[in-house]
Design an enzyme around this catalytic site. Structure first.
Site, short mmCIF file in Angstrom:
data_model
loop_
_atom_site.label_atom_id
_atom_site.label_comp_id
_atom_site.label_asym_id
_atom_site.label_seq_id
_atom_site.Cartn_x
_atom_site.Cartn_y
_atom_site.Cartn_z
N SER A 82 1.37 64.33 -14.25
CA SER A 82 1.65 64.94 -15.55
C SER A 82 0.41 65.66 -16.09
O SER A 82 -0.08 66.58 -15.46
CB SER A 82 2.16 63.87 -16.52
N ASP A 199 13.49 65.74 -15.34
CA ASP A 199 12.31 65.69 -16.20
C ASP A 199 12.58 66.38 -17.53
O ASP A 199 12.96 67.55 -17.56
CB ASP A 199 11.14 66.38 -15.49
N HIS A 229 10.68 61.64 -15.26
CA HIS A 229 9.32 62.19 -15.23
C HIS A 229 8.32 61.39 -14.39
O HIS A 229 7.58 61.96 -13.58
CB HIS A 229 8.81 62.31 -16.67
#
Length: 256
Positions: A82, A199, A229
Site C-alpha cells: 500500500s 480493493d 486490499h
C-alpha cells in the site's frame, strides 16, 4: 545457523505497523530468508508525532536505514504494501539502489476514495498554516480485509492510527504524482506487482497504468480477483505469499 538465502525488507502501509506482518516474517524465515522491518515514522511504536511527517522523504530515510542493516554479500529484496509500496517506488526512483527484486502489494498509486474538492482546497491552506492538524482516517477494518479474525484484531489494536495530519495527506498525494511523473526513472530491476481485485482503498486501475509505464525488462503483474486490499491478511493469504516466494526463488536461481 544456516546462511540466509537473501534478505527481505518489509515496508508496511499507512495507518498500520510492522507487527501485523509477523505471520509473513515467520514464513519467510522458515523458507530461509532474513527479514528486516520496523515501524515507519509517526506510526506504530516509532518516535515522533503519531500520524504526522514533515516530508515524504522521512519514510525514504527510514528505508535507507533498513537497507544499511542488510549484508552486502547476500541478495536483497524489498516488499512494500500500500503506502509502503509507494514509499518503495519513490525510494527506487530517487536513490536507484541495487536490489535483486522489488515486490509491491496493492501499491498506493491512486486512492479509491479521495477527499472532496472543497476539502482538497482547505487542505492546501491548512498545510501552510497548521500542517500538524490531525483529521480522522476514513479507513475501516472491513475495507482492508475480508478476514473476520483480522477485522477483530484491527478494531482492538491500539497501534493502528485513527488520525493523520494535513501535512501527511498533502505529502502522500504529492508522492503519488511524482511516482507517475518519474516512472521512467524506475530502475530496470525485476519487479512483481500484486494487486487486490476487490480493493476499495487504492485505485487498482492506477496500479495497472503505472505498471505499464515501467521500462524494466522483467516485470510481472498479478491480480487477485477476490482479495481485499491487504493481500497478506486475507484468509487465503498464503496464495499471495507463495507467488511472491516463487518470484524471489526464480531470481535467486538465475544468479547461480
Amino acid at each position: 545457523m544456516l546462511r540466509p538465502k537473501a534478505t527481505v525488507i518489509i515496508v508496511h502501509g499507512a495507518f498500520e505497523h510492522s507487527k501485523r506482518y509477523s505471520h509473513v516474517i515467520e514464513r519467510l524465515e522458515q523458507d530461509g530468508y532474513r527479514v528486516i522491518t520496523g515501524d515507519l515514522p509517526g506510526q506504530g511504536e516509532s518516535e515522533g508525532k503519531r500520524g504526522h511527517i514533515k516530508s515524504f522523504d522521512d519514510y525514504l530515510h527510514k528505508v535507507m536505514e533498513w537497507i544499511n542493516e542488510a549484508e552486502d554479500e547476500i541478495p536483497l529484496f524489498v516488499l512494500g504494501h500500500s503506502m509502503g509500496g509507494l514509499i518503495v517506488i519513490r525510494f527506487m526512483q530517487k536513490l536507484q539502489p541495487h536490489l535483486d527484486g522489488v515486490i509491491l502489494s496493492s501499491p498506493a498509486l491512486g486512492l479509491g476514495q479521495r477527499a472532496s474538492k472543497p476539502m482538497e482546497i482547505a487542505g492546501r491552506v491548512l498545510n501552510k498554516v497548521c500542517p500538524g492538524l490531525l483529521v480522522s482516517s476514513p479507513v475501516k477494518p472491513e475495507m482492508v480485509t475480508n478476514n473476520p479474525e483480522v477485522i477483530e484484531s484491527y478494531q482492538t489494536d491500539e497501534l493502528m492510527l485513527k488520525k493523520v495530519s494535513v501535512r501527511w495527506y498533502r505529502e502522500f498525494q504529492k508522492a503519488i504524482q511524482l511516482a507517475f511523473k518519474h516512472a521512467g526513472s524506475f530502475p530496470g530491476l525485476p519487479l512483481l506487482v500484486m494487486q487486490a481485485g476487490k480493493d476499495v482503498i487504492v485505485d487498482a486501475q492506477k496500479t495497472y497504468e503505472w505498471f505499464h509505464l515501467i521500462k524494466t525488462e522483467e516485470k510481472m503483474y498479478k491480480e487477485w480477483p477476490l482479495f481485499y486490499h491487504e493481500l497478506f491478511n486475507e484468509g487465503e493469504w498464503e496464495q499471495a505469499y507463495l507467488y511472491m516466494l516463487n518470484f524471489m526463488e526464480q531470481q535467486l536461481s538465475s544468479r547461480k
